[in-house]
Design a protein around this motif. Structure first.
Motif: not given
Length: 556
Positions: A293-308
């Motif tokens: 969870l902490s690591y995700l905060r450091g990404a400039s772009r975060h792509i989630v593969v899922s349904t809305p």
């Protein structure tokens, strides 16, 4: 045929036409018509449990493993309320469940009648669809109504956002079938469509929109969280791009070249400082570790593969939600970024295994690692919440050939035994091999009733392995540790030996003292209980030493 029997038989017949083949019944009077109809149907395997909570988690395990809705039946009153924890887990994990709660007819509600509560909308927003079916009456049009409701309910369990569905069914007396001829008394035929077809044929879900082509960055990371999806495409994406794949155990993506030591690597400040990602792709529900969870905060772009309708974004860093992804048009897999991750994996892996192999006592961490490694191909492993799933995450090597499940939707310890039993039954009915459950002592005690299976009931080939540290080990690594009253309020010692639990349920029992004894202990058959005794203080200290060993190895 009386109206209550007619409704139950028509509803069960239509659900079987839709695809229902497993049902769990908790005994009761008001639900008699449903119980009899399910038990009499040749295409439905019916399980009976005396405890509604155990019954509901058994159904959850069956449905999660088979990927098909399981029907769950109870009488009126508190019985239906005992389903609620499993309903919440099914909601958060997108597991299809079909809740058939029997109820008193409207004229008895609000009158002080025995065993009557307000069951309308009992599960709130946790269900995908709710209907008060209404009291059955011998009038024309009832059969079409009942069959169409059954089809609509079944479809709602597996729609774009799968999950639980609730039908509340009010039954008037008589509740048992009489000897009368229904053809002479019922105003219309009770039969369904010809050729065993469902009343309503619904299209399969479409494949969705076109995949998003990912940008050609070097510093990409793929995170596979908990969920029921095909991990192969993400393993292929990692192979084509060279991006490290960080896989939680219940993603079933910890295979091949997946980074199995990410929990320790991301807890190393020096490593994370040099490995900030430009892009993170997540699938499933990441969140087993604070490090991720902490690591995700450091990404400039975060792509989630899922349904809305149901995408996971626990730290609110998502920049895109897409149905699928494709690799960049000209990926370059062999990069310095890729090599640095895999070099760190090899270094950390050696450090972790060296520490565990030197331990003189059988630790919880080594139990998790060795169990995952010793399971034969074709096995299923259910990992309990709290420490068992985290210990697997911390120590499990990449491997193929085994399916790993856990109740990660709400992450409660309740219903763990029953869920494992249901998962094992479904796994083996589909041709799978043996099944295993790795649980803590509190989870095992919390759901002792899950071990109580009647003599005529289907029984799984399931080894329940309990790490017994006499309390709640997870709190020893949290902020509460060391505070006054900790042991009583959070450690919660109980003094119960698992041999006594096994004796209560009349199950085979064994105790493993040393790692070398584990492979032999796993070779039993049927439902059985295996105990490994550990110390909470030793486990907490070992987890600290493991992290220190990785820190030294990676930083050196």
């Amino acid at each position: 045929m009386n109206p209550s029997t007619a409704l139950a038989r028509v509803l069960v017949d239509e659900l079987a036409r839709c695809g229902l083949d497993e049902a769990v019944v908790a005994p009761g009077s008001r639900s008699t018509p449903l119980a009899l109809a399910l038990a009499d149907h040749p295409g439905i395997r019916t399980h009976v449990r005396i405890d509604e909570r155990s019954a509901s988690f058994l159904a959850l395990g069956l449905a999660r493993t088979s990927r098909r809705a399981t029907a769950l039946v109870c009488t009126s009153g508190t019985a239906a309320a005992n389903f609620h924890p499993a309903v919440l887990e099914a909601d958060q994990s997108n597991v299809p469940l079909l809740l058939l709660t029997a109820d008193r007819p409207p004229e008895l509600r609000g009158t002080g009648a025995n065993q009557t509560v307000d069951q309308i909308g009992l599960y709130g927003s946790a269900v995908r669809y709710f209907t008060e079916v209404g009291v059955p009456e011998a009038i024309p049009g009832m059969v079409a109504y009942w069959r169409s409701v059954a089809c609509r309910a079944w479809a709602a369990t597996t729609a774009e956002h799968p999950g639980p569905v609730h039908l509340n069914l009010a039954f008037r007396d008589p509740l048992v079938p009489g000897e009368d001829n229904h053809a002479a008394q019922w105003p219309e035929a009770l039969d369904g469509r010809d050729n065993s077809k469902p009343w309503i044929t619904l299209p399969h879900r479409s494949g969705g929109s076109a995949p998003l082509e990912l940008p050609p960055v070097e510093r990409g990371v793929i995170v596979c969280g908990d969920g029921d999806y095909d991990p192969v495409e993400y393993l292929a994406l990692a192979a084509r791009t060279g991006w490290p794949l960080l896989a939680e155990p219940t993603s079933n993506a910890r295979r091949a070249d997946a980074i199995s030591t990410y929990r320790h690597l991301l807890a190393c400040p020096e490593f994370t400082a040099g490995h900030r990602p430009d892009l993170v792709v997540t699938v499933g529900r990441p969140g087993l570790s604070r490090q991720i969870l902490s690591y995700l905060r450091g990404a400039s772009r975060h792509i989630v593969v899922s349904t809305p309708a149901s995408f996971a974004d626990p730290v609110r860093t998502a920049t895109d939600v897409v149905p699928a992804v494709d690799p960049p048009s000209a990926p370059v897999p062999d990069t310095g970024w890729s090599r640095s991750w895999h070099n760190a994996e090899a270094t950390a892996r050696l450090a972790i295994d060296t520490v565990l192999d030197r331990e003189e006592t059988f630790s919880e961490l080594r139990l998790a690692r060795d169990l995952a490694g010793h399971m034969p191909d074709g096995s299923l492993l259910f990992a309990g919440s709290s420490m068992p799933i985290r210990d697997l995450d911390a120590t499990m090597h990449p491997r193929c050939g085994a399916r790993i499940l856990g109740n990660r939707g709400v992450s409660g310890i309740d219903g763990s035994v029953s869920t494992a039993v249901g998962a094992a039954l479904a796994h083996q009915s589909q041709g799978g091999e043996g099944a295993y459950a790795l649980l803590g002592d509190l989870a095992a005690l919390h759901d002792q009733n899950g071990l109580v299976i009647g003599p005529g009931e289907p029984r799984p080939d399931l080894a329940v392995i309990v790490a017994n540290n006499n309390g709640g080990g997870i709190f020893s690594g949290m902020e509460q540790a060391g505070h006054a009253g900790f042991e009583r309020l959070f450690g919660t010692p109980h003094g119960v030996e698992m041999e006594r639990v096994a004796a209560m349920a009349d199950l085979p029992y064994s105790r493993v003292e040393h790692p070398s004894e584990l492979p032999k202990a796993l070779h039993g058959e049927g439902l059985r209980l295996i105990e490994v005794r550990t110390e909470r203080s030793d486990a907490a200290e070992l987890r600290s030493r493991l992290q220190a060993a990785v820190d030294r190895a990676v930083s050196g």
